[in-house]
Design a protein around this motif. Structure first.
Motif, PDB file in Angstrom:
ATOM      1  N   GLY A  64       0.842  -1.194   0.000  1.00 48.23           N
ATOM      2  CA  GLY A  64       0.000   0.000   0.000  1.00 48.23           C
ATOM      3  C   GLY A  64       0.873   1.237   0.000  1.00 48.23           C
ATOM      4  N   LEU A  65       0.608   2.128  -0.936  1.00 51.02           N
ATOM      5  CA  LEU A  65       1.381   3.365  -1.044  1.00 51.02           C
ATOM      6  C   LEU A  65       0.494   4.519  -0.593  1.00 51.02           C
ATOM      7  CD1 LEU A  65       4.254   3.914  -1.906  1.00 51.02           C
ATOM      8  CD2 LEU A  65       3.431   4.368  -4.206  1.00 51.02           C
ATOM      9  N   PRO A  66       0.928   5.230   0.475  1.00 49.41           N
ATOM     10  CA  PRO A  66       0.088   6.303   1.020  1.00 49.41           C
ATOM     11  C   PRO A  66       0.177   7.602   0.217  1.00 49.41           C
ATOM     12  CG  PRO A  66       2.079   6.088   2.334  1.00 49.41           C
ATOM     13  CD  PRO A  66       2.145   5.034   1.247  1.00 49.41           C
ATOM     14  N   PHE A  75       6.388  12.441   1.798  1.00 49.68           N
ATOM     15  CA  PHE A  75       7.518  11.877   2.540  1.00 49.68           C
ATOM     16  C   PHE A  75       7.255  10.419   2.942  1.00 49.68           C
ATOM     17  CE2 PHE A  75       9.595  10.946   6.616  1.00 49.68           C
ATOM     18  CZ  PHE A  75      10.919  11.088   6.237  1.00 49.68           C
ATOM     19  N   GLN A  76       6.092  10.163   3.535  1.00 49.14           N
ATOM     20  CA  GLN A  76       5.778   8.808   4.013  1.00 49.14           C
ATOM     21  C   GLN A  76       5.749   7.804   2.855  1.00 49.14           C
ATOM     22  OE1 GLN A  76       5.930   7.816   7.083  1.00 49.14           O
ATOM     23  NE2 GLN A  76       5.403   5.720   6.553  1.00 49.14           N
ATOM     24  N   VAL A  80       8.025   4.424   2.462  1.00 55.79           N
ATOM     25  CA  VAL A  80       7.436   3.105   2.182  1.00 55.79           C
ATOM     26  C   VAL A  80       8.118   2.483   0.967  1.00 55.79           C
ATOM     27  CG1 VAL A  80       5.332   1.943   1.347  1.00 55.79           C
ATOM     28  CG2 VAL A  80       5.204   3.532   3.290  1.00 55.79           C
ATOM     29  N   GLN A  81       8.292   3.275  -0.105  1.00 54.12           N
ATOM     30  CA  GLN A  81       8.942   2.770  -1.322  1.00 54.12           C
ATOM     31  C   GLN A  81      10.372   2.312  -1.034  1.00 54.12           C
ATOM     32  OE1 GLN A  81       8.214   6.222  -3.875  1.00 54.12           O
ATOM     33  NE2 GLN A  81       7.100   4.876  -5.278  1.00 54.12           N
ATOM     34  N   LYS A  82      11.098   3.095  -0.230  1.00 54.95           N
ATOM     35  CA  LYS A  82      12.479   2.764   0.098  1.00 54.95           C
ATOM     36  C   LYS A  82      12.541   1.411   0.834  1.00 54.95           C
ATOM     37  CE  LYS A  82      14.569   6.408   1.841  1.00 54.95           C
ATOM     38  NZ  LYS A  82      15.347   7.322   2.663  1.00 54.95           N
ATOM     39  N   LYS A  86      13.960  -2.339  -0.635  1.00 53.04           N
ATOM     40  CA  LYS A  86      14.969  -3.112   0.099  1.00 53.04           C
ATOM     41  C   LYS A  86      14.446  -4.511   0.434  1.00 53.04           C
ATOM     42  CE  LYS A  86      17.465  -1.689   3.760  1.00 53.04           C
ATOM     43  NZ  LYS A  86      17.829  -0.886   4.960  1.00 53.04           N
ATOM     44  N   LEU A  87      13.179  -4.561   0.881  1.00 51.63           N
ATOM     45  CA  LEU A  87      12.565  -5.835   1.256  1.00 51.63           C
ATOM     46  C   LEU A  87      12.432  -6.757   0.042  1.00 51.63           C
ATOM     47  CD1 LEU A  87      11.263  -7.429   3.613  1.00 51.63           C
ATOM     48  CD2 LEU A  87       9.064  -6.444   2.917  1.00 51.63           C
ATOM     49  N   SER A  88      12.005  -6.204  -1.087  1.00 52.82           N
ATOM     50  CA  SER A  88      11.816  -7.020  -2.285  1.00 52.82           C
ATOM     51  C   SER A  88      13.154  -7.587  -2.775  1.00 52.82           C
ATOM     52  CB  SER A  88      11.095  -6.233  -3.375  1.00 52.82           C
ATOM     53  OG  SER A  88      11.959  -5.727  -4.335  1.00 52.82           O
ATOM     54  N   LYS A  89      14.229  -6.797  -2.654  1.00 56.98           N
ATOM     55  CA  LYS A  89      15.564  -7.290  -3.039  1.00 56.98           C
ATOM     56  C   LYS A  89      16.000  -8.409  -2.101  1.00 56.98           C
ATOM     57  CE  LYS A  89      17.557  -3.407  -5.511  1.00 56.98           C
ATOM     58  NZ  LYS A  89      17.548  -1.984  -5.202  1.00 56.98           N
ATOM     59  N   ALA A  90      15.793  -8.211  -0.793  1.00 57.37           N
ATOM     60  CA  ALA A  90      16.192  -9.206   0.204  1.00 57.37           C
ATOM     61  C   ALA A  90      15.423 -10.512   0.023  1.00 57.37           C
ATOM     62  CB  ALA A  90      15.980  -8.657   1.612  1.00 57.37           C
TER      63      ALA A  90
END
Length: 155
Positions: A64-66, A75-76, A80-82, A86-90
């Motif tokens: 979910g993108l706010p 900013f939020q 979330v994207q950042k 990172k999570l998707s790469k991991a």
């Protein structure tokens, strides 16, 4: 006939303190809240997600993108994207984003309707919001099945 009709996706409502997590049934029709992850270190968060991904054979993360009410990314949303990138790469999984405006509000309204206090059930709100995010994505896939075919389908 398509050999693999089901989809295994995780819906994520990413917040600063918690991440609401939802999954779908194997047919990709119904999203339900699974858990709420209390954020600690990135490594610990990944570990918890890795267990869910393995257990549920997850193929995609739906985040979910706010968006701001004017449709811009503030900013939020960038935070979330950042984190999601990172999570998707991991986890080595693709991500799709869904506009999550008002999902937390809807989730709070659902709790109030169930006579539960939103302030005492923050984790439940996060899970319900994640389920709303994932349900929105599942519904949009069903209403546009033609453009969701991948190049793999031709093999």
């Amino acid at each position: 006939m398509d050999k693999k009709q089901y989809i295994s996706a995780l819906g994520l409502d990413i917040g600063r303190k918690r991440i609401g997590v939802a999954g779908c049934d194997r047919t990709g029709l119904i999203a339900t809240g699974i858990t709420t992850i209390e954020r600690s270190s990135f490594e610990r968060d990944v570990e918890q997600f890795q267990n869910l991904v393995t257990e549920r054979q997850v193929e995609i993360l739906v985040v979910g993108l706010p968006y701001s009410m004017d449709g811009s990314l503030g900013f939020q949303a960038h935070q979330v994207q950042k984190f999601a990138t990172k999570l998707s790469k991991a986890l080595k999984l693709p991500i799709e984003y869904v506009d999550e405006r008002l999902t937390s509000f809807q989730a709070e309204q659902m709790l109030i309707a169930e006579n539960l206090s939103p302030s005492r059930h923050k984790g439940l709100i996060d899970r319900k919001a994640a389920a709303l995010i994932l349900q929105q994505w599942l519904d949009s896939r069903r209403s546009a099945p033609v453009k969701m075919l991948s190049s793999m389908d031709s093999f």
